[in-house]
Design a protein around this motif. Structure first.
Motif, PDB file in Angstrom:
ATOM      1  N   GLU A   8       0.831  -1.208   0.000  1.00 54.91           N
ATOM      2  CA  GLU A   8       0.000   0.000   0.000  1.00 54.91           C
ATOM      3  C   GLU A   8       0.862   1.253   0.000  1.00 54.91           C
ATOM      4  N   ARG A   9       1.971   1.199   0.749  1.00 56.36           N
ATOM      5  CA  ARG A   9       2.867   2.361   0.771  1.00 56.36           C
ATOM      6  C   ARG A   9       3.427   2.600  -0.621  1.00 56.36           C
ATOM      7  N   TRP A  10       3.830   1.502  -1.296  1.00 52.17           N
ATOM      8  CA  TRP A  10       4.357   1.632  -2.644  1.00 52.17           C
ATOM      9  C   TRP A  10       3.294   2.193  -3.584  1.00 52.17           C
ATOM     10  N   THR A  11       2.094   1.674  -3.453  1.00 52.05           N
ATOM     11  CA  THR A  11       1.022   2.137  -4.328  1.00 52.05           C
ATOM     12  C   THR A  11       0.749   3.610  -4.106  1.00 52.05           C
ATOM     13  N   LEU A  12       0.757   4.008  -2.827  1.00 54.72           N
ATOM     14  CA  LEU A  12       0.523   5.412  -2.508  1.00 54.72           C
ATOM     15  C   LEU A  12       1.634   6.280  -3.098  1.00 54.72           C
ATOM     16  N   ALA A  13       2.891   5.793  -2.981  1.00 52.90           N
ATOM     17  CA  ALA A  13       4.019   6.554  -3.521  1.00 52.90           C
ATOM     18  C   ALA A  13       3.888   6.693  -5.034  1.00 52.90           C
ATOM     19  N   VAL A  14       3.518   5.591  -5.695  1.00 52.84           N
ATOM     20  CA  VAL A  14       3.355   5.636  -7.150  1.00 52.84           C
ATOM     21  C   VAL A  14       2.223   6.594  -7.521  1.00 52.84           C
ATOM     22  N   ALA A  15       1.160   6.558  -6.735  1.00 56.26           N
ATOM     23  CA  ALA A  15       0.017   7.427  -7.025  1.00 56.26           C
ATOM     24  C   ALA A  15       0.408   8.894  -6.902  1.00 56.26           C
ATOM     25  N   VAL A  16       1.096   9.209  -5.817  1.00 55.96           N
ATOM     26  CA  VAL A  16       1.498  10.603  -5.597  1.00 55.96           C
ATOM     27  C   VAL A  16       2.475  11.040  -6.680  1.00 55.96           C
ATOM     28  N   ALA A  17       3.477  10.175  -6.971  1.00 51.48           N
ATOM     29  CA  ALA A  17       4.449  10.508  -8.014  1.00 51.48           C
ATOM     30  C   ALA A  17       3.750  10.688  -9.356  1.00 51.48           C
ATOM     31  N   GLY A  18       2.843   9.796  -9.632  1.00 56.27           N
ATOM     32  CA  GLY A  18       2.114   9.879 -10.902  1.00 56.27           C
ATOM     33  C   GLY A  18       1.324  11.167 -11.008  1.00 56.27           C
ATOM     34  N   LEU A  19       0.687  11.536  -9.907  1.00 61.10           N
ATOM     35  CA  LEU A  19      -0.103  12.767  -9.935  1.00 61.10           C
ATOM     36  C   LEU A  19       0.796  13.989 -10.111  1.00 61.10           C
ATOM     37  N   ILE A  20       1.957  13.991  -9.426  1.00 65.23           N
ATOM     38  CA  ILE A  20       2.876  15.129  -9.553  1.00 65.23           C
ATOM     39  C   ILE A  20       3.398  15.216 -10.984  1.00 65.23           C
ATOM     40  N   VAL A  21       3.902  14.075 -11.490  1.00 71.28           N
ATOM     41  CA  VAL A  21       4.436  14.060 -12.860  1.00 71.28           C
ATOM     42  C   VAL A  21       3.343  14.443 -13.847  1.00 71.28           C
ATOM     43  N   GLY A  22       2.184  13.860 -13.646  1.00 65.59           N
ATOM     44  CA  GLY A  22       1.064  14.156 -14.546  1.00 65.59           C
ATOM     45  C   GLY A  22       0.682  15.622 -14.499  1.00 65.59           C
TER      46      GLY A  22
END
Lengths: 176, 109
Positions: A8-22
């Protein structure tokens, strides 16, 4: 929402990174669309898709946890799960946490009452089936979920149509 | 979504017809038919939508029993008549051999 496990931590990190990059790429694409629009727009698209998928997965996991609490299911140290009072009374771990989350997610596409019933039946089946057959049973339940959901929605729509036309929903019919 | 009488549907009907008054729960049905729950549940759902089968939650206290409550299924009166006709018709037809083969029966029924 506090992440509970590593995935879940990894998923959250990917989500946040994805949103920032996006977000950054999307802004960049918006500003420089005429000059470098194609590449920037592609990056923005990928970032937004990753972000959206990440957020969906995290929210899904969170709702799965909420469902577990609502159903009286508690995690047991060392993995696995027990049901407080039922299987838990016997000290048995019967539905792996990951599988349970998948079942919870799948049940959302079903009509509300029917989804709960399907989950209850799945829980009962998996609890009683021999340990070596659990994985196959869970896989079978998940793979058949689209068909099950379609049949449930058909039954639900039929029931509502009957109710609208005759004022009765058909004695004993419906999957709730 | 009309009910198609596939071999799997006929296996479920035959299991329920062995004793039409008896209620079966998911695992019993799965063991009697050899079907995985993912196959059996949509079939039970269709049969219920058609009014052939009725179901109920077992009225037990899961804490006292030490297991989750079961969902019991049984044929309705009308469903039993229709299921008997369907299984008999299938036995006479091309699906009879497949039905016997899947259920592990040797001779003709």
């Amino acid at each position: 929402m506090k992440p509970r496990v590593g995935s879940e931590r990894w998923t959250l990190a990917v989500a946040v990174a994805g949103l920032i990059v996006g977000g950054v790429a999307g802004y960049d694409a918006y500003v420089t669309y005429t000059a470098a629009g194609a590449v920037a727009a592609d990056v923005a698209f990928v970032g937004v898709v990753v972000g959206v998928i990440g957020v969906v997965v995290v929210v899904t996991g969170a709702v799965g946890v909420v469902n577990e609490k609502a159903r009286g299911l508690v995690r047991r140290r060392g993995g696995g799960r027990v049901r407080a009072g039922a299987g838990g009374g016997a000290g048995r771990s019967f539905v792996p946490l990951g599988w349970w989350r998948v079942l919870c997610m799948v049940s959302w596409v079903m009509p509300r009452g029917s989804g709960r019933r399907w989950l209850g039946e799945a829980e009962s089946f998996v609890f009683e089936v021999a340990a070596e057959g659990r994985r196959a049973a869970l896989r079978s339940l998940v793979l058949s979920a689209p068909e099950t959901a379609a049949v449930m929605w058909w039954g639900e729509v039929s029931r509502r149509a009957r109710l609208a036309v005759t004022g009765r929903d058909g004695a004993g019919r419906g999957w709730t | 979504m009309a009910l198609r009488l596939t071999v799997q549907v006929l296996l479920v009907l035959r299991a329920l017809l062995r004793d039409p008054g008896r209620e079966l729960y998911g695992l019993e049905l799965s063991e009697e038919t050899g079907l995985q729950p993912g196959t059996a549940y949509p079939i039970l759902l269709r049969l219920e939508n058609e009014g052939w089968v009725t179901s109920r939650w077992e009225d037990v206290d899961p804490k006292a029993e030490g297991r989750p409550a079961r969902r019991y299924y049984r044929l309705t009166a009308g469903g039993a008549v229709q299921a008997s006709a369907a299984v008999a018709g299938a036995r006479r037809g091309a699906r009879g051999a497949a039905l016997r083969g899947l259920a592990g029966e040797g001779g003709p029924a």
